[in-house]
Scaffold this active site. Structure first.
Site, short mmCIF file in Angstrom:
data_model
loop_
_atom_site.label_atom_id
_atom_site.label_comp_id
_atom_site.label_asym_id
_atom_site.label_seq_id
_atom_site.Cartn_x
_atom_site.Cartn_y
_atom_site.Cartn_z
N GLU A 400 28.72 41.93 46.51
CA GLU A 400 30.00 41.67 47.24
C GLU A 400 30.31 43.00 47.97
O GLU A 400 30.37 44.08 47.26
CB GLU A 400 30.86 41.20 46.27
N LEU A 429 30.71 35.28 46.77
CA LEU A 429 31.55 35.71 45.57
C LEU A 429 30.99 34.94 44.23
O LEU A 429 31.70 34.10 43.83
CB LEU A 429 32.93 35.91 45.72
N SER A 430 29.79 35.19 44.07
CA SER A 430 29.13 34.44 42.63
C SER A 430 28.14 35.32 41.91
O SER A 430 27.22 35.47 42.54
CB SER A 430 28.67 33.20 43.07
N GLU A 431 28.75 35.93 40.72
CA GLU A 431 27.88 36.83 40.08
C GLU A 431 26.68 35.92 39.65
O GLU A 431 25.57 36.63 39.45
CB GLU A 431 28.52 37.44 39.07
N GLN A 453 30.08 44.19 41.15
CA GLN A 453 31.11 45.17 41.51
C GLN A 453 31.88 46.11 40.69
O GLN A 453 32.21 47.10 40.76
CB GLN A 453 32.18 44.42 42.40
N PHE A 454 32.12 45.25 39.30
CA PHE A 454 32.59 46.17 38.26
C PHE A 454 31.98 45.53 36.78
O PHE A 454 31.58 44.04 37.06
CB PHE A 454 34.00 45.92 37.96
N TYR A 457 32.77 42.02 35.73
CA TYR A 457 32.59 40.79 36.83
C TYR A 457 31.23 40.55 36.66
O TYR A 457 30.82 39.48 37.35
CB TYR A 457 32.88 41.33 38.20
N PRO A 460 30.43 36.25 34.71
CA PRO A 460 30.01 35.01 35.13
C PRO A 460 28.37 34.73 35.44
O PRO A 460 27.74 33.77 35.45
CB PRO A 460 30.45 34.84 36.57
N HIS A 500 38.51 46.99 35.36
CA HIS A 500 37.81 47.54 36.03
C HIS A 500 37.07 48.76 35.33
O HIS A 500 36.45 49.58 35.73
CB HIS A 500 38.53 48.33 37.24
#
Ligand code: TPP
Length: 696
Positions: A400, A429-431, A453-454, A457, A460, A500
């Site tokens: 992302e 946007l889909s881990e 990203q973090f 996250y 998923p 985060h």
């Protein structure tokens, strides 16, 4: 986006209607009877006798799968299957002997007795590679999307003609269309217009749950009508001519490069979900009778005509299948010592898929250059990615915001500009999609380097992370998934918060099959990332946010070929009275805390927590007699517990003080910085604990 424009707003492209496929119906009948005979022998003999403990019948699904399998002849086609896919597997090259051996948990089967028999995988035999399927419904979709994206990359960017027309197919039931994996893959495939076919076998039920629970009205094809870039067709999966036409049409559409397709075929599930399941709890007698009337075996027999010697073929098949069962019963049980093998790459053993490593070789003999310009951690990671992008044309970086923006942490800054959007790109946007796609790409021979990203996250993606780590073990070393996930972790200097600032490395040390690095400085980051990218195992590379641009992480750039082996701790300070074991950002707090005790405190930076340098820790503790283990991850179940237990088990007699741990307590990282600082072990608190232990 990698290879094509995404601006197209029309539905799917229309292609010329495919010519009626030429089908060898005798071959189809033979395969169908083979599958049916295997099911019946299992149901009537092997399962009741307890020889097959998980029996999944494919009765009713055979025809559609066989016709699909016969279309997948391009040497780089791939399929992800599910537990009802044995007929397809027989076309892909699985022998009945292997099928029986798989179900009886014997050697001589795809997993050599490790996985449930019908959770298949198969290196290519007649063209198609069957990627390791999953026991998790829906997890089969995103790896197929990754393979399809790899196919476009090989053709478009690497100009590899061998991949021309290669496609990926994911087989799934009507229940699977409700899963995250289905939607993640559908989004990937349609936004990128990938050569992927969603092959939905609609038998109306997910175990006992009717399909209207899975999608409103029960018809996923109808509900997807307005989905862009998706060619949708439906039909019967049990009518020989119609089924063959529908399948040939869908495959040729995808193979032509026109885009993604979904084909939904109606099939009856002629037995319970698994052996012994009573369907009368949720199907009426009338319905059961209607389903039997749609048995594809009857339809194929009729299609072949009265003159065809059906009984002769059946007898011939039965003889062959029985002979193969007898042979499978002779297959040895797995040897008792083999259970722990093939979790990681080892020695000379090479997986069959991907067929070659296709990466520059790693060399651990290059000493770190001392005279390079001092760089911070993000520069170190970016530069390593650049060197590897230069040297390895199969390396792809994605996630992302990693494209034009250069990532929210700016670690991929300018990489897209330099290497193009086919190699460095933004994703949906889909881990789950990011990691499942990466796994499919890795098995297709690319080096996938996704960024999450973090740390929080990555949640998923848990299913795909676990499934990926298990692949080598589950396939007895036949498949490997060499990929690297970069994940920023930990608190930041400017702010904390629960979302985060998670560290959470302990979970990944418990995720079997993954190597886990957590470097404390720029030079180690270069060496470990390079080793990971050139290695054979899936690796999680944890980057501490507070170190990205911190002066404390700066080191001279160690060089373009510098690599560090995993599982080798660094001794940052020597001492003979107390061993401090740590990793990541906590290393710097410990260095400061231990500084006044040079000669007494020995400080070990583990660098990697899977594998971790047990030998170095034990050797140090045996020398000092005391140990303090400290990390930013929370206390209960933190990785410090593992190290403490190991010291207690293996160095107890050498201890002069209790094994000590200092960690963030069992709480989330708060937004309020002052409050945050009360939780993460501080330099002062560490120093006090060191003093206490030294004087114990
Ligand atoms: C993630 C996950 N949730 C639940 C299950 C248990 N389970 C196994 S099969 C199945 C039904 C799937 O139905 P469908 O996709 O329609 O395939 P079918 O069995 O009908 O061919 C369920 C719920 C599972 N294996 N994985």
């Amino acid at each position: 986006m990698p290879t094509k424009k995404t601006t197209k707003t029309t539905k799917a492209k229309t292609t010329k209607k495919a010519a009626a496929p030429s089908v060898d119906w005798e071959q189809v009948a033979r395969l169908l009877l083979t599958s049916r005979t295997i099911d019946e022998i299992e149901e009537q003999e092997l399962a009741p006798a307890g020889k097959v403990t998980y029996q999944f019948s494919s009765k009713g699904h055979e025809l559609s799968q066989i016709l699909l399998g016969l279309q997948l002849t391009q040497g780089h086609d791939a399929a992800t299957v599910y537990y009802r896919s044995r007929p397809f597997m027989l076309v892909a090259g699985l022998t009945p002997q292997e099928a029986f051996a798989a179900d009886m948990a014997r050697t001589g089967s795809p997993s050599e007795g490790r996985d449930v028999g019908v959770v298949y995988s198969l290196p290519p035999r007649h063209g198609v590679t069957v990627l390791p399927s999953s026991g998790d419904v829906g997890a089969q979709y995103t790896p197929a999307a990754g393979w399809a994206q790899a196919a476009t990359y090989y053709q478009g960017e690497l100009k590899d003609k061998d991949w021309k027309g290669a496609i990926a197919v994911a087989l799934g039931g009507d229940g699977s269309v409700a899963t995250n994996g289905f939607w993640a893959a559908l989004t990937i495939a349609t936004t990128l217009e990938l050569p992927m076919l969603f092959f939905i076998e609609d038998n109306g039920y997910g175990i006992s749950v009717p399909k209207h629970f899975q999608t409103p009205g029960g018809d996923i094809a109808a509900n997807l009508k307005s989905f862009k870039n998706l060619r949708i067709t439906t039909g019967s999966g049990t009518e020989p001519k119609e089924t063959a036409e529908r399948i040939a049409d869908a495959v040729s559409y995808v193979r032509s490069g026109a885009g993604t397709a979904l084909l939904k075929l109606s099939v009856p599930r002629l037995t319970g979900h698994t052996f012994g399941e009573d369907q009368t709890a949720y199907k009426s007698a009338k319905q059961l009778k209607e389903e039997q009337s749609r048995d594809p075996l009857l339809a194929v027999r009729k299609h072949l005509g009265a003159k065809f010697d059906w009984d002769g073929l059946k007898a011939d098949v039965e003889k062959d299948v029985r002979a193969q069962l007898a042979a499978a019963e002779q297959n040895p049980e797995p040897a008792s010592y083999t259970g722990t093998l093939h979790l990681f790459a080892s020695g000379e053993h090479r997986a069959q898929v991907p067929p070659a490593l296709n990466k520059p070789a790693v060399n651990f003999d290059n000493a770190a250059a001392e005279d390079g310009a001092r760089i911070n951690m993000s520069e170190a990671i970016r530069r390593t990615m650049e060197v590897e992008l230069e040297q390895n044309p199969r390396l792809l970086i994605f996630g992302e915001d990693v494209g034009p923006r250069g990532g929210v942490h700016r670690v991929t800054l300018d990489l897209q500009k330099k290497y193009g959007a086919a190699r460095v790109f933004d994703t949906s946007l889909s881990e789950e999609g990011i990691i499942g796609r990466a796994a499919g790409m890795a098995m297709a021979g690319l080096t996938a380097l996704p960024e999450i990203q973090f740390r929080k996250y990555a949640d998923p993606a848990t299913e795909q992370i676990n499934d990926t780590g298990w692949v080598r073990w589950r396939t007895h070393g036949k498949f490997a998934v060499p990929m690297v996930i970069r994940i920023p972790v930990g608190y930041s200097k400017k702010t904390g918060d629960p979302w985060h600032s998670v560290s959470g490395e302990a979970i990944y040390t418990h995720s079997l099959g993954w190597r886990v690095a957590m470097p404390s400085n720029a030079a180690d980051a270069v060496g470990l990332l390079r080793a990971a990218l050139r290695g054979q195992d899936p690796t999680i590379f944890l980057e501490h946010r507070a170190l990205y641009d911190s002066p404390i992480s700066r080191r001279p750039y160690p060089g373009d070929e510098y690599a560090l082996p995993f599982g080798k701790a660094a001794v940052l300070q020597a001492g003979n009275k107390l061993t401090v074991v740590t990793w990541g950002e906590m290393v710097h707090r410990c260095l400061e805390a231990a500084e006044p005790f040079a000669g007494q405190v020995e400080l070990l930076d583990l660098r990697t927590v899977s594998p971790w340098d047990k030998e170095a820790v034990l050797a140090s503790v045996r020398k000092t007699g005391r140990v303090l283990i400290t990390h930013e991850d929370t206390h209960t179940g933190g990785f410090g517990g593992e190290i403490a237990a190991t010291v207690a088990e293996e160095a107890f007699a050498y201890l002069d003080a209790p094994v000590a741990r200092m960690t963030t307590p069992d709480a989330l990282i708060p937004y309020n910085i002052a409050l945050m600082n009360t939780l993460i072990p501080s330099v002062e608190a560490l120093r006090t604990r060191i003093e206490e232990l030294l004087t114990w």
